[in-house]
Design an enzyme around this catalytic site. Structure first.
Site, PDB file in Angstrom:
ATOM      1  N   HIS A  72      -9.721 -10.033   3.301  1.00 27.77           N
ATOM      2  CA  HIS A  72      -9.120 -10.124   4.637  1.00 27.77           C
ATOM      3  C   HIS A  72      -9.983  -9.382   5.649  1.00 27.77           C
ATOM      4  CE1 HIS A  72      -4.711 -11.263   3.604  1.00 27.77           C
ATOM      5  NE2 HIS A  72      -5.595 -12.028   3.007  1.00 27.77           N
ATOM      6  N   TYR A 201       2.313  -7.513  10.296  1.00 23.17           N
ATOM      7  CA  TYR A 201       3.213  -6.358  10.400  1.00 23.17           C
ATOM      8  C   TYR A 201       4.046  -6.579  11.655  1.00 23.17           C
ATOM      9  CZ  TYR A 201       0.404  -3.805   6.934  1.00 23.17           C
ATOM     10  OH  TYR A 201      -0.236  -3.396   5.785  1.00 23.17           O
ATOM     11  N   PRO A 293       4.834   2.631   2.131  1.00 22.40           N
ATOM     12  CA  PRO A 293       3.868   1.555   1.900  1.00 22.40           C
ATOM     13  C   PRO A 293       3.278   0.931   3.161  1.00 22.40           C
ATOM     14  CG  PRO A 293       6.103   0.800   1.442  1.00 22.40           C
ATOM     15  CD  PRO A 293       6.198   2.260   1.711  1.00 22.40           C
ATOM     16  N   LYS A 297      -1.652   2.518   1.356  1.00 18.63           N
ATOM     17  CA  LYS A 297      -2.591   3.542   0.885  1.00 18.63           C
ATOM     18  C   LYS A 297      -2.362   4.014  -0.554  1.00 18.63           C
ATOM     19  CE  LYS A 297      -5.236   3.920   4.336  1.00 18.63           C
ATOM     20  NZ  LYS A 297      -5.974   2.697   4.034  1.00 18.63           N
ATOM     21  N   TYR A 385      -7.170   1.905   8.127  1.00 15.85           N
ATOM     22  CA  TYR A 385      -6.645   0.852   7.249  1.00 15.85           C
ATOM     23  C   TYR A 385      -7.684   0.433   6.205  1.00 15.85           C
ATOM     24  CZ  TYR A 385      -3.608  -3.013   5.933  1.00 15.85           C
ATOM     25  OH  TYR A 385      -2.777  -3.862   5.231  1.00 15.85           O
TER      26      TYR A 385
HETATM   27  C1  PHB Z   1       1.921  -6.013  -0.293  1.00 14.96           C
HETATM   28  O1  PHB Z   1       1.315  -7.100  -0.224  1.00 14.96           O
HETATM   29  O2  PHB Z   1       2.675  -5.753  -1.252  1.00 14.96           O
HETATM   30  C2  PHB Z   1       1.755  -5.024   0.796  1.00 14.96           C
HETATM   31  C3  PHB Z   1       0.814  -5.260   1.786  1.00 14.96           C
HETATM   32  C4  PHB Z   1       0.652  -4.332   2.794  1.00 14.96           C
HETATM   33  C5  PHB Z   1       1.431  -3.195   2.826  1.00 14.96           C
HETATM   34  C6  PHB Z   1       2.359  -2.951   1.830  1.00 14.96           C
HETATM   35  C7  PHB Z   1       2.522  -3.865   0.805  1.00 14.96           C
HETATM   36  O3  PHB Z   1       1.273  -2.309   3.846  1.00 14.96           O
END
Ligand code: PHB
Ligand code: APR
Length: 393
Positions: A72, A201, A293, A297, A385
């Site tokens: 990505h 997000y 989450p 990280k 990130y």
């Molecule tokens: C996930 O794909 O499980 C995932 C992706 C990004 C995050 C948390 C979980 O910030």
């Protein structure tokens, strides 16, 4: 039984540590409470920082990740029903890889076993002894009730947040830092085509939602919920209705539905325990720290810890130097606190907090607006990130 490093826990931290030690000629044995199918099937997060990808590639673990993982180049922040793209490669020259944590776990287990590594699954009543002495040991009982002792030079506590290693450090010497958030994430894995190639997000009046994926056919989605939400109250129809409501807006983004393969609720917390070393016991990964989450990280921090620890143990065995073992905790904690700050900030930026008033909600939206419209702010988000550089290169 005897080995150089006794490792408790076969999550990403314990498994990768064992592999890194093997590559520099240090023997280890891993003791894991669960069975292999459980460990390999446990669905967790799935975003690998560039530095994590490099560690896996440089140590011969990248083959499947490079064919099945999804690279990505950026991510999307969404609020007021509209997408705003953050281009990691343009801002930092780095990218991230979407590849499930349990796939990483499967790859390392396969490699350890191919290299003759020893992993004891279903080890019950695992206990660490003599961590303040020069001759520590680990005891456990196998599934037939037989007792064992492993003598070793060092013990690596890689047994996660609920493990037995952190409590083995005297409480009077420990300092714990914690923040528990007033919400959790309800997560699903669904057989449905991802709506776009990158993660979204999303902040909505009814709370955060995250759109993620595992493969071009499998979508991973999360909804902010109560921390003690009863999953039984969430039928598949209710989950899809809430996801449509939160993620779809005036730009007509349309989520594809599909069979839900797995659902769960995760409470959210930030937690750090210091120091990460006591005598001959070294903590790594979730046994010493937890992040919410939102910043993706958790596994990346576990990888950074064991990378430092394997280097420190290598210096001990090859050069008879304890310097890096002595600085292990401090070096890890510098990175951990930066990741804690980032995860806390992403969480504060993107969730609905019931205690915030109308003024504070507007400030939150205005901060999002600032982040997506300022190159400096976007760069700050992006460099955290994709992962800050390792400090010992
Ligand atoms: C996930 O794909 O499980 C995932 C992706 C990004 C995050 C948390 C979980 O910030
Ligand atoms: N004895 C032996 N093994 C144990 C014990 C015990 N008493 N307690 C826990 N374990 C095992 C667990 O079954 C698990 O397999 O230790 C392992 C710890 O693994 P993780 O929880 O995956 O922790 P870690 O390896 O540090 O990886 C951190 O996991 O929770 C995610 O978000 C987190 O991505 C991060 C990653």
């Amino acid at each position: 039984m005897r080995t150089q490093v006794g490792i408790i826990g076969a999550g990403p931290a314990g498994l990768l540590l064992s592999h890194l030690l093997h590559l520099v000629g240090i023997e280890s044995v891993i003791l894991e409470a669960r069975d292999r199918p459980y460990v390999e099937g446990r669905i967790r997060a799935g975003v690998l920082e560039q530095g994590t990808v490099d560690v896996l590639n440089d140590t011969g673990l990248g083959a499947r990740m490079n064919t099945e993982g999804l690279l990505h180049h950026g991510t999307t922040l969404r609020f007021r029903g509209r997408n705003h793209h953050i281009d990691f490669v343009d801002l930092t020259g780095k990218a991230v890889m979407v590849y499930g944590q349990h796939e990483v776990v499967k790859d390392i287990i396969a490699q350890r076993l191919a290299d003759g590594g020893k992993i004891v699954f279903e080890a019950a009543d695992v206990a660490a002894h003599g961590i303040e002495s020069d001759a520590p040991s680990i005891t456990w009982r196998d599934k037939d009730g037989k007792d064992y002792t492993l003598d070793c030079d060092f013990i690596a506590g890689c047994d996660g947040f609920h493990g037995i290693c952190r409590p083995a450090i005297p409480a009077a010497l420990q300092q714990n830092y914690e923040r528990v958030y007033p919400f959790g994430w309800l997560g699903i894995l669904a057989r449905s085509k991802p709506v776009q190639e990158e993660l979204i997000y999303n902040l909505h009046d009814r709370g955060f939602a995250l759109f993620s994926m595992r493969t071009p056919e499998i979508t991973r989605l999360y909804l902010q919920c109560q921390p003690d939400e009863d999953i039984a109250n969430w039928s598949d129809d209710r989950i899809w209705a809430e996801l449509h409501h939160r993620l779809e807006g005036e730009d007509r983004l349309k989520l594809a539905e599909g069979p839900i393969l797995q659902k769960s609720v995760t409470p959210m917390r930030s937690f750090v325990s210091t120091p990460m070393r006591h005598g001959r016991l070294f903590l790594a990964g979730d046994s010493a720290h937890i992040v919410p989450p939102t910043g993706a990280k958790g596994m990346n921090l576990a990888v950074a810890d064991v990378r430092y620890l394997s280097r420190a143990l290598d210096a001990y065995y090859k050069k008879n130097s304890s310097d890096l073992l002595g600085s292990y905790s401090d070096l890890c904690l510098r990175r951990i606190w930066k990741a804690q700050r980032f995860s806390w900030w992403m969480t504060s930026l993107l969730h609905k907090f019931d205690e915030r008033n109308a003024f504070e909600n507007e400030v939150q939206l205005s901060e999002l607006d600032y982040v997506v419209s300022s190159r400096a702010a976007k760069t700050s988000l992006a460099e955290n990130y994709v992962g800050l550089p390792f400090e010992d290169q």
